[in-house]
Write a protein that holds these residues in place. Structure first.
Motif, short mmCIF file in Angstrom:
data_model
loop_
_atom_site.label_atom_id
_atom_site.label_comp_id
_atom_site.label_asym_id
_atom_site.label_seq_id
_atom_site.Cartn_x
_atom_site.Cartn_y
_atom_site.Cartn_z
N GLN A 237 19.32 -22.66 86.36
CA GLN A 237 19.91 -23.57 85.38
C GLN A 237 19.52 -23.10 83.98
OE1 GLN A 237 17.42 -24.88 87.56
NE2 GLN A 237 18.79 -25.41 89.26
N ASN A 238 20.25 -23.54 82.98
CA ASN A 238 19.85 -23.26 81.60
C ASN A 238 18.44 -23.80 81.38
OD1 ASN A 238 22.44 -22.33 81.29
ND2 ASN A 238 23.14 -24.04 80.00
N VAL A 239 17.60 -23.04 80.71
CA VAL A 239 16.21 -23.46 80.51
C VAL A 239 15.84 -23.43 79.03
CG1 VAL A 239 15.36 -21.09 80.92
CG2 VAL A 239 13.80 -23.02 81.15
N TRP A 240 15.08 -24.45 78.62
CA TRP A 240 14.50 -24.47 77.28
C TRP A 240 13.13 -25.14 77.39
CZ3 TRP A 240 16.33 -27.79 72.50
CH2 TRP A 240 15.62 -27.35 71.36
N ASP A 241 12.08 -24.32 77.30
CA ASP A 241 10.71 -24.82 77.43
C ASP A 241 10.23 -25.25 76.05
OD1 ASP A 241 8.43 -25.24 79.23
OD2 ASP A 241 7.43 -23.73 78.01
N HIS A 242 10.45 -26.51 75.70
CA HIS A 242 10.17 -27.01 74.36
C HIS A 242 9.37 -28.31 74.44
CE1 HIS A 242 13.55 -29.35 75.73
NE2 HIS A 242 13.39 -30.21 74.72
N ARG A 272 4.56 -17.05 79.82
CA ARG A 272 3.74 -18.20 79.41
C ARG A 272 4.34 -19.53 79.83
NH1 ARG A 272 2.47 -18.89 73.59
NH2 ARG A 272 0.77 -20.14 74.43
N THR A 273 5.61 -19.57 80.19
CA THR A 273 6.27 -20.84 80.51
C THR A 273 5.61 -21.53 81.70
OG1 THR A 273 8.41 -20.16 79.62
CG2 THR A 273 8.44 -21.86 81.32
N ARG A 274 5.34 -22.81 81.53
CA ARG A 274 4.75 -23.61 82.61
C ARG A 274 5.52 -24.92 82.81
NH1 ARG A 274 -1.23 -26.30 82.62
NH2 ARG A 274 -0.66 -26.52 80.41
N HIS A 275 5.75 -25.66 81.71
CA HIS A 275 6.38 -26.97 81.84
C HIS A 275 7.76 -26.87 82.48
CE1 HIS A 275 3.04 -28.23 79.51
NE2 HIS A 275 3.50 -27.83 78.33
N ALA A 276 8.54 -25.89 82.07
CA ALA A 276 9.92 -25.79 82.58
C ALA A 276 9.96 -25.41 84.06
CB ALA A 276 10.70 -24.77 81.76
N TRP A 277 8.89 -24.80 84.56
CA TRP A 277 8.86 -24.46 86.00
C TRP A 277 8.25 -25.61 86.81
CZ3 TRP A 277 12.10 -21.33 84.70
CH2 TRP A 277 11.91 -20.15 83.99
N GLY A 278 7.58 -26.53 86.15
CA GLY A 278 7.09 -27.71 86.85
C GLY A 278 5.62 -27.72 87.17
N VAL A 538 14.65 -24.77 87.38
CA VAL A 538 14.17 -25.36 86.13
C VAL A 538 13.94 -26.85 86.33
CG1 VAL A 538 14.66 -25.74 83.68
CG2 VAL A 538 15.42 -23.63 84.80
N TYR A 539 12.77 -27.33 85.95
CA TYR A 539 12.43 -28.75 86.03
C TYR A 539 13.39 -29.52 85.12
CZ TYR A 539 9.29 -32.85 85.88
OH TYR A 539 8.75 -34.11 85.97
N ALA A 540 13.93 -30.61 85.63
CA ALA A 540 15.04 -31.31 84.99
C ALA A 540 14.88 -31.58 83.49
CB ALA A 540 15.32 -32.61 85.74
N PRO A 541 13.72 -32.06 82.99
CA PRO A 541 13.62 -32.37 81.56
C PRO A 541 13.81 -31.16 80.64
CG PRO A 541 11.84 -33.42 82.79
CD PRO A 541 12.51 -32.48 83.73
N TYR A 542 13.77 -29.95 81.23
CA TYR A 542 13.85 -28.74 80.40
C TYR A 542 15.15 -27.98 80.61
CZ TYR A 542 9.01 -29.91 79.70
OH TYR A 542 7.87 -30.59 79.36
#
Length: 544
Positions: A237-242, A272-278, A538-542
């Motif tokens: 899915q489109n991802v934006w780790d913000h 470094r991405t963590r939140h977007a992967w869950g 991608v975790y839904a919020p991201y």
């Protein structure tokens, strides 16, 4: 002497004119000293000219060769000077190097550490968090690269940065400061004595001897990613780790769904991405996918026939890595790279240590007892994670004793320690006495318990101080079913010492688990190095 000087002294005859060529032939036929113009020339003039030309050519070639070699040597020194080096181990570690196989080969273990250091303008710009500038770096990426003894298979095993473990006493080799042993999340070990402390922490947790370490910071990742030219990764899915209202921070990674080639700063963001992967374990999975893709990319690139590409890679690698001192030259790093390159992609397995949530802190993790122990055992016994060649590797774990004991069983002194405690488990009361009693029943009349409290060992091990007692230690291990890979020479003991670890909390005999199926526990999230179909959810919020 210049080329023009040579030409003035001995101009080349114009052989395009027929008379010159015929006169020369005539002179050869008659032996005359006259040239075709009727003038006399000294005998032997031609050969001397030829010798001068040869001398000039040889001199010029020598200058070119020496100049090139000199430049190459200076460049080699330049690359070596780029490399930062440090002490291999700066902590109290007890792991012992594996015994060689029948061909004299040993497994090779390299600890790769990604530092979050913000001690330079470049790292602050890439990593943000300016308030942390000057703070000791944390080891946010920690991955063990294991090359089998026969170099036919390899494994990459990550421990999530928030895993709570026992960190041994460490001394910082740069400052001389000593840090006491503690129980904390594993990424703090880098700040308690450098990479050598992280290595000692891994050795004590896994029982695996680690030959070398390498560290890389934010700027180093960007340089290496650019030098490679990009690596393919995939998101479903489109991802934006913000930053979000609920969770601050984020790597800034922004990509559309599908397979994309990333390099430079975007490669750093991916790693470094963590939140977007869950979760942190899923971040480790994304890192494995990146490294597998990078290795496949490098295999396709014939960099050794492209001087510019090779130079770029050499510059980037030597400027980006800090390594343990015993591999601190370009040649040794090159040799390591060639050994890894020799392993086929489909024989490389990457995984994250099986883990569970820490009951003391939901933001932290703990090793999943049985699952993690099985992974460490397979590494110690050099059992391939992909299940291939398992029969040959299994023989190593079942080897017979190699040394004869120095005395009969009833005269072998054995000290038994209770080291069954761990970060998650309290020690089993009376365990040392119970195992010592079992040894006495088996004929080891001089077995006795050690009353020292607070000892911890992730796995059971038998130690001995000198070569003369190796056979005694092997005899003790064999009587209890302990594998010979757990018999180690150590200067920390004065006699044969059995440390009953957290992997043997009950029972009269040690249960040495044999690998089943592909050998890996079901909780291991493994990826094959040749699998290019891997894609991150991608975790839904991201998503955007």
């Amino acid at each position: 002497m210049t080329r023009s000087d040579v030409r003035k002294e001995a101009p080349r005859p114009d052989v395009r004119r027929g008379g010159g060529r015929e006169a020369a032939r005539a002179g050869d036929r008659t032996g005359s000293d006259a040239d075709h113009g009727g003038h006399r020339r000294p005998r032997g003039r031609g050969p001397r000219r030829k010798h001068r030309v040869l001398r000039w050519s040889a001199t010029t070639l020598a200058v070119l060769i020496l100049g090139t070699a000199g430049a190459g040597y200076l460049y080699y020194r330049h690359l070596n000077a780029n490399i930062q080096k440090g002490e291999r181990s700066s902590g109290d570690a007890k792991a012992r190097q594996a015994e060689p196989n029948a061909a004299g080969q040993r497994p090779l273990n390299i600890l790769l550490i990604g530092s979050d250091s913000r001690n330079s303008d470049e790292n602050v710009k890439l990593g943000g968090s300016r308030d942390n500038r000057g703070n000791p770096p944390l080891g946010d990426v920690q991955m063990l690269i294991h090359l089998s003894a026969d170099r036919k298979s390899a494994a990459m095993v990550s421990i999530p940065r928030d895993t709570r473990v026992d960190i041994p006493r460490c001394t910082d080799p740069d400052t001389g400061r000593t840090y006491p042993a503690t129980n904390d999340i594993i990424n703090t070990s880098l700040a308690r004595g450098g990479a050598g402390c992280t290595l000692a922490t891994w050795e004590n947790l896994t029982g695996v001897y680690i030959d070398h370490w390498m560290t890389i910071d934010f700027a180093g990742v960007v340089r290496m990613a650019d030098a490679i030219g990009g690596v393919d990764v995939c998101v479903r899915q489109n991802v934006w780790d913000h930053p979000t209202a609920a969770v601050p921070g984020g790597s800034g990674l922004k990509m559309t769904a599908g397979t994309r080639k990333i390099k430079g700063k975007q490669a750093l963001q991916w790693l470094r991405t963590r939140h977007a992967w869950g979760s942190d374990p899923m971040r480790a999975r994304a890192q494995h996918m990146y490294l597998n893709s990078m290795l496949r990319t490098l295999r396709k690139q014939n960099v050794f026939t492209d001087t510019g590409r090779l130079t770029d890679l050499a510059e980037a690698a030597t400027r980006s890595l800090k390594v343990s001192e015993e591999i601190g030259t370009v040649k040794k790093l090159y040799d390591l790279g060639m050994q890894l390159k020799s392993v086929p992609s489909d024989r490389i397995t990457s995984l994250t240590m099986p883990n569970v949530e820490d009951p003391k802190d939901a933001n932290h993790l703990l090793p999943d007892g049985a699952g993690a122990a099985k992974v460490w055992q397979m590494l110690r016994d050099d059992v391939p994670f992909d299940g291939k060649g398992r029969e040959a590797a299994g023989k190593k774990g079942k080897q017979e004793a190699t040394k004869a004991p120095s005395a009969p069983d009833d005269r072998i002194g054995v000290l038994v320690q209770n080291a069954t405690g761990s970060a998650t488990l309290a020690p089993v009361p009376g365990r040392a006495g119970a195992v010592a009693g079992e040894l006495v029943r088996k004929g080891f009349a001089r077995a006795a318990k050690d009353t020292t409290a607070g000892l911890r060992e992730g796995r059971t091990v038998v130690r001995y101080p000198t070569a003369e007692l190796e056979g005694d230690a092997q005899r003790v291990a064999k009587s209890l079913g302990i594998p010979l890979s757990s018999v180690q020479r150590s200067t920390d003991v004065s006699g044969v010492t059995l440390a009953v670890g957290a992997d043997w909390r009950a029972g009269a005999s040690y249960q040495h688990a044999e690998p089943e199926g592909d050998g890996l526990p079901s909780s291991a999230d493994s990826i094959n190095g040749s699998d290019s179909s891997q894609c991150m959810d991608v975790y839904a919020p991201y998503r955007w």
